[in-house]
Design an enzyme around this catalytic site. Structure first.
Site, PDB file in Angstrom:
ATOM      1  N   THR A 105     -10.498   3.154  10.640  1.00 19.01           N
ATOM      2  CA  THR A 105     -10.425   2.282  11.820  1.00 19.01           C
ATOM      3  C   THR A 105      -9.977   3.039  13.064  1.00 19.01           C
ATOM      4  O   THR A 105     -10.005   2.487  14.170  1.00 19.01           O
ATOM      5  CB  THR A 105      -9.487   1.083  11.568  1.00 19.01           C
ATOM      6  OG1 THR A 105      -8.260   1.549  10.985  1.00 19.01           O
ATOM      7  CG2 THR A 105     -10.134   0.080  10.629  1.00 19.01           C
TER       8      THR A 105
ATOM      9  N   LYS B  73       0.846  -1.190   0.000  1.00 15.63           N
ATOM     10  CA  LYS B  73       0.000   0.000   0.000  1.00 15.63           C
ATOM     11  C   LYS B  73       0.881   1.239   0.000  1.00 15.63           C
ATOM     12  O   LYS B  73       1.735   1.414   0.870  1.00 15.63           O
ATOM     13  CB  LYS B  73      -0.918   0.018   1.217  1.00 15.63           C
ATOM     14  CG  LYS B  73      -1.846   1.246   1.271  1.00 15.63           C
ATOM     15  CD  LYS B  73      -2.820   1.166   2.423  1.00 15.63           C
ATOM     16  CE  LYS B  73      -2.215   1.526   3.756  1.00 15.63           C
ATOM     17  NZ  LYS B  73      -1.941   2.986   3.872  1.00 15.63           N
TER      18      LYS B  73
ATOM     19  N   ARG C 146       2.621  -1.409  10.901  1.00 16.40           N
ATOM     20  CA  ARG C 146       3.649  -1.423  11.939  1.00 16.40           C
ATOM     21  C   ARG C 146       3.985  -2.807  12.464  1.00 16.40           C
ATOM     22  O   ARG C 146       5.112  -3.031  12.911  1.00 16.40           O
ATOM     23  CB  ARG C 146       3.207  -0.502  13.089  1.00 16.40           C
ATOM     24  CG  ARG C 146       3.400   0.963  12.754  1.00 16.40           C
ATOM     25  CD  ARG C 146       2.674   1.886  13.707  1.00 16.40           C
ATOM     26  NE  ARG C 146       1.266   2.015  13.375  1.00 16.40           N
ATOM     27  CZ  ARG C 146       0.497   3.014  13.798  1.00 16.40           C
ATOM     28  NH1 ARG C 146       0.996   3.961  14.564  1.00 16.40           N
ATOM     29  NH2 ARG C 146      -0.774   3.075  13.450  1.00 16.40           N
TER      30      ARG C 146
ATOM     31  N   LYS D  48      -7.504   8.024  -0.911  1.00 14.28           N
ATOM     32  CA  LYS D  48      -8.802   8.379  -0.313  1.00 14.28           C
ATOM     33  C   LYS D  48      -9.399   9.639  -0.939  1.00 14.28           C
ATOM     34  O   LYS D  48      -9.719  10.616  -0.239  1.00 14.28           O
ATOM     35  CB  LYS D  48      -8.663   8.561   1.196  1.00 14.28           C
ATOM     36  CG  LYS D  48      -8.112   7.353   1.944  1.00 14.28           C
ATOM     37  CD  LYS D  48      -8.040   7.639   3.442  1.00 14.28           C
ATOM     38  CE  LYS D  48      -7.490   6.460   4.239  1.00 14.28           C
ATOM     39  NZ  LYS D  48      -6.029   6.274   4.020  1.00 14.28           N
TER      40      LYS D  48
ATOM     41  N   ASP E 290      -3.440   4.304  -1.968  1.00 11.73           N
ATOM     42  CA  ASP E 290      -4.393   4.695  -0.921  1.00 11.73           C
ATOM     43  C   ASP E 290      -4.384   6.210  -0.743  1.00 11.73           C
ATOM     44  O   ASP E 290      -3.744   6.735   0.170  1.00 11.73           O
ATOM     45  CB  ASP E 290      -4.000   3.975   0.375  1.00 11.73           C
ATOM     46  CG  ASP E 290      -4.854   4.365   1.557  1.00 11.73           C
ATOM     47  OD1 ASP E 290      -6.004   4.785   1.348  1.00 11.73           O
ATOM     48  OD2 ASP E 290      -4.362   4.245   2.699  1.00 11.73           O
TER      49      ASP E 290
ATOM     50  N   ASP F  71     -13.857  14.671  -3.168  1.00 12.83           N
ATOM     51  CA  ASP F  71     -13.996  16.003  -3.731  1.00 12.83           C
ATOM     52  C   ASP F  71     -15.259  16.018  -4.581  1.00 12.83           C
ATOM     53  O   ASP F  71     -16.012  15.040  -4.594  1.00 12.83           O
ATOM     54  CB  ASP F  71     -12.750  16.365  -4.564  1.00 12.83           C
ATOM     55  CG  ASP F  71     -12.428  17.854  -4.519  1.00 12.83           C
ATOM     56  OD1 ASP F  71     -13.354  18.663  -4.773  1.00 12.83           O
ATOM     57  OD2 ASP F  71     -11.271  18.214  -4.242  1.00 12.83           O
TER      58      ASP F  71
END
Length: 238
Positions: free
Chosen positions: A122, A32, A214, A61, A59, A64
């Protein structure tokens, strides 16, 4: 789409990406590329990673007005990534415009990138949705509503937490993609995430793919951590 494990390349530069990817010489990864990396390095980072044989979830997002999203997606389609996304909060017309732009921008003979919509991050909690966003519906009902809008708009799936997947699969069908971030191994810190799950739980609940950052990228031995997550995600598969 198969059930991939997507690694979030939350790095600041191409050099950091290269140092990380060098630890996976025999693996074709699904990675990603988010705003942090893309805004620092630009579209060239996509070509750089693709040339190494990896699949890419871009990614960004998008959120608009419909025409702006359409034109942006038309340009992003030319990068030939595998997966892109928008914010479902942009509404049905915007999501339809995203698909139109992707279709127009996809090179002849190539497959249009799959497009999914972010329902709620999330990191969003029930308290946040009520107090900060002034949305009076329950969080899981908002996610389901946004997912239905995405499906009606012609999108391929959504980004959601693992905790909404079972209901979405029941209401929208398992062919509608559910990409679930917020994945942590047992005992790891949730950090800035509110709705987390282990790879095993994500699989049991029916996630199409998981996004892991992570738990892999910040470990002393990323390859070993990757294999541990991958094995947990794929356990019991034939």
């Amino acid at each position: 789409m198969n059930r991939p494990l997507i690694i979030a390349l939350d790095f600041k530069s191409r050099d950091e990406v290269d140092l990380f990817l060098k630890q996976f010489p025999n693996e074709q990864l699904f990675v990603k590329v988010g705003m942090e990396l893309f805004y620092q390095e630009g579209p060239s980072i996509i070509t750089h990673i693709k040339n190494q044989g990896h699949k890419i979830f871009l990614d960004l997002k998008l959120h608009d007005i419909p025409n702006t999203v359409k034109q942006a997606m038309k340009g992003l389609a030319k990068l030939e990534v595998d997966l892109v996304n928008v914010h479902a909060a942009g509404g049905k017309k915007m999501m339809e415009a995203a698909i139109e732009g992707l279709t127009l921008g996809t090179p002849l003979g190539k497959t249009r990138p799959a497009c999914i919509a972010v329902t709620q991050l999330t990191s969003t909690s029930e308290k946040m949705i009520q107090e900060d966003l002034l949305i009076t519906e329950q969080l899981d009902s908002v996610v389901l509503h946004y997912a239905k809008l995405a499906q009606e708009s012609g999108l391929d799936g959504v980004v959601c937490s693992t905790h909404e997947v079972k209901r979405l699969n029941s209401e929208l069908g398992r062919s509608f993609i559910t990409v679930t971030p917020g994945i942590r191994m047992e005992g790891e810190s949730s950090d800035d995430q509110s709705r987390v799950a282990t790879p095993q739980l994500a699989k049991r609940l029916g996630s199409t793919c998981i996004v892991v950052g992570r738990s892999i990228t910040k470990q002393q031995n990323p390859y070993k951590a990757y294999m541990k997550v991958k094995n947990a995600w794929e356990e019991n598969e034939k």
